[in-house]
Design a protein around this motif. Structure first.
Motif, short mmCIF file in Angstrom:
data_model
loop_
_atom_site.label_atom_id
_atom_site.label_comp_id
_atom_site.label_asym_id
_atom_site.label_seq_id
_atom_site.Cartn_x
_atom_site.Cartn_y
_atom_site.Cartn_z
N PHE A 1 59.11 63.38 11.61
CA PHE A 1 58.43 62.83 12.78
C PHE A 1 59.46 62.22 13.73
N ASN A 2 59.28 62.49 14.99
CA ASN A 2 60.20 62.01 16.01
C ASN A 2 59.63 60.76 16.66
N PRO A 3 60.28 59.64 16.48
CA PRO A 3 59.71 58.38 16.98
C PRO A 3 59.63 58.31 18.51
N TYR A 4 58.59 57.64 18.96
CA TYR A 4 58.41 57.40 20.40
C TYR A 4 58.50 55.92 20.75
N ALA A 5 58.17 55.05 19.81
CA ALA A 5 58.15 53.62 20.14
C ALA A 5 58.38 52.81 18.89
N SER B 1 60.62 40.25 9.51
CA SER B 1 61.12 41.35 8.69
C SER B 1 60.20 42.57 8.74
N ARG B 2 59.31 42.61 9.69
CA ARG B 2 58.38 43.74 9.74
C ARG B 2 58.41 44.37 11.13
N LEU B 3 58.48 45.67 11.14
CA LEU B 3 58.39 46.39 12.41
C LEU B 3 57.64 47.69 12.19
N ALA B 4 57.17 48.25 13.28
CA ALA B 4 56.37 49.47 13.20
C ALA B 4 56.91 50.50 14.18
N VAL B 5 56.75 51.75 13.80
CA VAL B 5 57.26 52.87 14.62
C VAL B 5 56.12 53.87 14.81
N ALA B 6 55.87 54.24 16.05
CA ALA B 6 54.92 55.30 16.36
C ALA B 6 55.72 56.59 16.55
N ASN C 1 50.77 66.56 14.75
CA ASN C 1 50.14 65.27 14.51
C ASN C 1 51.15 64.12 14.65
N GLY C 2 50.67 62.93 14.36
CA GLY C 2 51.50 61.74 14.50
C GLY C 2 51.46 60.90 13.24
N ARG C 3 52.41 60.01 13.16
CA ARG C 3 52.45 59.12 12.00
C ARG C 3 52.95 57.75 12.43
N PHE D 1 50.49 55.63 8.41
CA PHE D 1 49.15 56.12 8.74
C PHE D 1 49.30 57.39 9.57
N ASP D 2 48.56 58.41 9.21
CA ASP D 2 48.62 59.68 9.93
C ASP D 2 47.50 59.77 10.96
N THR D 3 47.80 60.43 12.05
CA THR D 3 46.76 60.73 13.04
C THR D 3 46.82 62.22 13.35
N ASN D 4 45.72 62.74 13.88
CA ASN D 4 45.64 64.17 14.16
C ASN D 4 46.44 64.57 15.39
#
Lengths: 364, 349
Positions: A12-16, A25-30, A40-42, A60-63
């Motif tokens: 998966f290629n990150p966008y954000a 200590s927590r971060l999230a990647v779309a 799809n996305g993750r 979490f996966d998205t369509n």
């Protein structure tokens, strides 16, 4: 070599990327498969700390592809994701697999999402369908729709005023919506800033305005603005960057006054920028030139002799450091709110999340 | 914004208040009541002192109930009768005790409206249901089904009213019980009523089963007839097999054309991206997986399938291998510095 923590988002290629406002200590990647073109996305939720540096705690996966995310300001376990099918999905770290809410009203790709940092009870999304929508996390229908009319790549709540919403669009304009104003024919639109325009000429002066380095600044041709952000210390200052490779800062009180600062250096379009939460004149930007750069907006620099009495001078920002480790387009960057300040996370299409200390760049 | 919120008053506004007052019959009945200005509530007034409108309303309440007349479905639906199906029919003494509470003013303080309410809700209810509901329903349904249900509807048999009433709706239980007890008195013992209800229920079930069997067979026969007629009509009037095949071919061609157009657009976009970065001589750009993919798309070697990139010739899925600095041989200088200050980096104080 500066210490850089690294995590991968395989396939998966990150966008954000966004740091949690609750945990240091927590971060999230779309991220999206196939560079967001098809597939799809993750959503990756990452934890920092020993023994492995960064590890994927949940995903979490998205369509459809994912283009942006925003942590909930009211619930430390929830975050909203802007998806390629136009939906905004709210995920809860305590609920596996599926989103706890789905907000689907945009007709085209939802490209940004931002949580209200003051009232914390609403969030906004912007889309290629030319609208901004205001949502409550507890209601599946939007509370309000603000028409923009062109592809809107970025929408933000002001960090100083919960009623003020700004957006950057493909028509080279920054728009401000004040929700306190009555709904008129302009739908709360109060300010329109042409990002490409130069400052108006001073009375009696000839030629274009000057930059603080003495070169003339005639403005530029209109181009798409891809990102913008509010300064965290000045409630009237925001920065925008886009296809013309230049970052500019504006004072919203003087929308026709041209930029306060012009920051040039990126060799391709600026994809994402963020003001530092710890310094009023520092910002970081990620670009399609595969670099992430730290900038000073030039406001603290003394003007050259001879220009100090002259008004209408546009400051020139300076590059303070460059993070050059990404090997594909750098698409996302965010500052950590905690600690001594300077910790930054960046993502790129090289399927990597890099966490690094901007101070190591500044010291060089 | 209301006028009353808009600043100081004036004479014209007072006049407006007079003319705006509601003079409808409902208002007159309350406003003109004798106790209206004496601080008393309409709940505690003496009906003997009621004015003409009150008397008329009382007569209306005490008079014959419209739905008692058969062959009228609408009064059943909108009149006061359905109310007692939904109001819990508790024992009168329990209801009276509940009403005789300090919160409601108590029976001692308001004997008239409480007794009136009890009489209206409790005494009249069961009798009305037992004697009138079932015939009214039956006649109403028989009267309406030809127009309501349209084609294919079969009138009920002799057991139709009971069958309909037995149908599981919210009204089913009380009405079926009442229908079963229609010939007896409503003061029968509850146990007997339940037993009798069970018998009636089983009888209804049997009738319903018979009806369902007949109806389903009839429905299947009608469906088969319709399909046969439809096929016959299509044979005579519908498009020929050749036309159908041609149409399918056209649709496939159109989809193919749309797919080709999309592939062409993507290839053109990829070419644009490549031309934008063509003058940029950078090691990372030369080794970029994304740009290599764009090159293959621009050359029409790779096309987009539903959910992935596929090889245009083989149709196999294209695996994108992202190259990064950690791969051996990625850098021409293995010890190259990657994190660096800018060309004009300014140390921060």
């Amino acid at each position: 070599m500066a210490s850089v923590l690294e995590a991968r988002t395989p396939g998966f290629n990150p966008y954000a990327v966004k740091y949690s406002p609750y945990y240091d200590s927590r971060l999230a990647v779309a991220a999206s498969s196939n560079y967001g073109i098809v597939g799809n996305g993750r959503l990756f939720v990452l934890g920092l700390g020993p023994p492995n540096g960064i590890q994927i705690e949940k995903y979490f996966d998205t369509n459809d592809a994912q283009y942006d995310l925003a942590w909930s300001e009211i619930n430390e376990n929830q975050l909203a994701v802007a998806c390629g099918d136009g939906s905004i999905k709210l995920f809860d770290l305590g609920v596996d697999q599926f989103p706890v809410m789905n907000f689907h009203e945009h007709n085209r790709e939802a490209f940004s999402v931002c949580w209200n940092p003051i009232t914390k009870d609403t969030f906004i999304s912007s889309s290629w369908d030319g609208t901004i929508k205001i949502w409550s996390p507890t209601r599946p229908q939007s509370l309000k729709t603000l028409p923009v009319g062109t592809c809107t790549y970025s929408a933000q709540f002001s960090p100083h005023n919960p009623s003020l919403i700004s957006c950057a669009s493909s028509d080279s304009h920054i728009r401000l919506f004040d929700l306190r104003t009555p709904v008129t024919a302009k739908y709360h639109l109060t300010t329109l800033i042409p990002a490409h325009s130069p400052p108006p000429p001073l009375p009696g002066s000839h030629g274009p305005p000057l930059l603080s380095n003495g070169t003339p600044y005639p403005g530029s041709v209109p181009s798409e603005i891809l990102t913008h952000d509010w300064n965290k210390y000045s409630d009237t200052l925001l920065a925008a960057g886009g296809v013309d490779r230049t970052i500019r800062t504006f004072d919203i009180r003087n929308p026709q006054g041209g930029p306060l600062s012009v920051i040039s250096g990126h060799e391709f379009a600026v994809r994402k920028l963020a003001w530092s939460p710890h310094a009023r004149d520092i910002l970081v930007s990620a670009s399609y030139d595969m670099t992430v750069r730290v900038w000073n907006d030039g406001t603290g620099m003394p003007l050259p002799p001879g220009m100090q009495q002259q008004g209408g001078v546009v400051n020139v920002g300076t590059e303070m450091g460059r993070m050059n480790r990404h090997t594909e387009f750098a698409t996302g960057v965010d500052w950590c709110l905690f600690g001594a300040g300077g910790w930054t996370a960046s993502v790129g299409w090289d399927e990597r999340v890099l966490v690094w200390d901007a101070h190591t760049l500044l010291r060089r | 914004m209301a006028d009353s919120m808009c600043g100081p008053s004036n004479g014209a506004k007072n006049l407006l208040a007079h003319t705006d007052r509601d003079r409808s019959m409902h208002q007159d009945r309350l406003i003109n009541a004798p106790q209206a200005n004496a601080g008393g509530s309409f709940r505690t007034r003496n009906p003997a002192q009621a004015n003409g409108a009150d008397a008329a309303f009382d007569n209306f309440q005490g008079g014959p109930v419209p739905f008692m007349e058969p062959h009228h479905m609408l009064p059943m639906a909108s009149g006061p009768a359905p109310l007692h199906h939904h109001v819990p029919l508790g024992h009168p003494s329990i209801a009276a005790a509940r009403l005789d509470s300090p919160a409601t003013g108590g029976m001692r303080h308001a004997p008239d409206w409480v007794s009136e309410f009890s009489a209206m809700q409790l005494n009249g209810g069961p009798n009305m249901a037992s004697s009138a509901s079932a015939p009214a329903l039956a006649s109403g349904i028989q009267g309406m089904h030809p127009t309501t249900f349209g084609m294919g509807w079969r009138p009920f048999g002799p057991a139709a009213p009971q069958s309909f009433i037995q149908h599981p709706t919210s009204m089913a239980a009380p009405i079926s019980a009442a229908a079963a007890a229609a010939s007896s008195t409503t003061t029968a013992e509850p146990v007997a009523l339940v037993a009798e209800s069970a018998e009636v229920k089983s009888a209804f079930d049997d009738l319903f089963g018979q009806y369902d069997a007949v109806n389903e067979a009839e429905y299947a026969r009608q469906t088969a007839d319709f399909e046969a007629e439809e096929a016959k009509w299509m044979m005579e009037h519908g498009p020929s097999a050749e036309a159908i095949a041609q149409e399918a071919t056209e649709i496939a061609d159109e989809q193919d054309l749309s797919k080709k157009r999309m592939d062409h657009d993507l290839a053109r976009a990829a070419g644009d991206i490549l031309s934008a970065v063509s003058g940029y001589q950078n090691e990372k750009f030369q080794k970029s997986s994304f740009l290599q993919l764009m090159q293959r798309i621009a050359d029409h070697e790779v096309v987009v399938d539903e959910k992935s990139f596929v090889d245009a010739e083989t149709g196999g899925e294209v695996q994108i291998q992202v190259l990064d600095e950690s791969r051996p041989g990625y850098h021409s200088e293995e010890n190259g510095e990657h994190v660096s200050g800018g060309d004009d980096a300014v140390p921060r104080a």
